[in-house]
Design a protein around this motif. Structure first.
Motif: not given
Length: 76
Positions: A61-64, A70-72
């Protein structure tokens, strides 16, 4: 072999193309033919996007996806 004729080319454009052809040691026809062949070999953005749209694949999904990006970035 098919032919192409282009009319109403601006004088300055014609002058520049003739100069480039001379610098390449080609006639204007040879130069333009080579340019057209190279241009036709390049895939257009529409071609690339159509190929990408035709491919099936992931189901993120877009959110995932945003969370992974962001995590990266946070790890840097």
């Amino acid at each position: 072999m098919p032919s192409v004729q282009i009319k109403n080319v601006p004088e300055e454009t014609h002058r520049v193309l003739r100069r480039r052809a001379a610098a390449a040691h080609q006639s204007l026809q040879e130069y333009l033919r080579a340019q057209l062949i190279e241009q036709a070999k390049q895939r257009s953005l529409d071609d690339v996007l159509a190929d990408a749209a035709a491919q099936s694949g992931g189901s993120a999904t877009f959110a995932d996806t945003v969370a992974l990006v962001r995590s990266d970035r946070d790890r840097r």
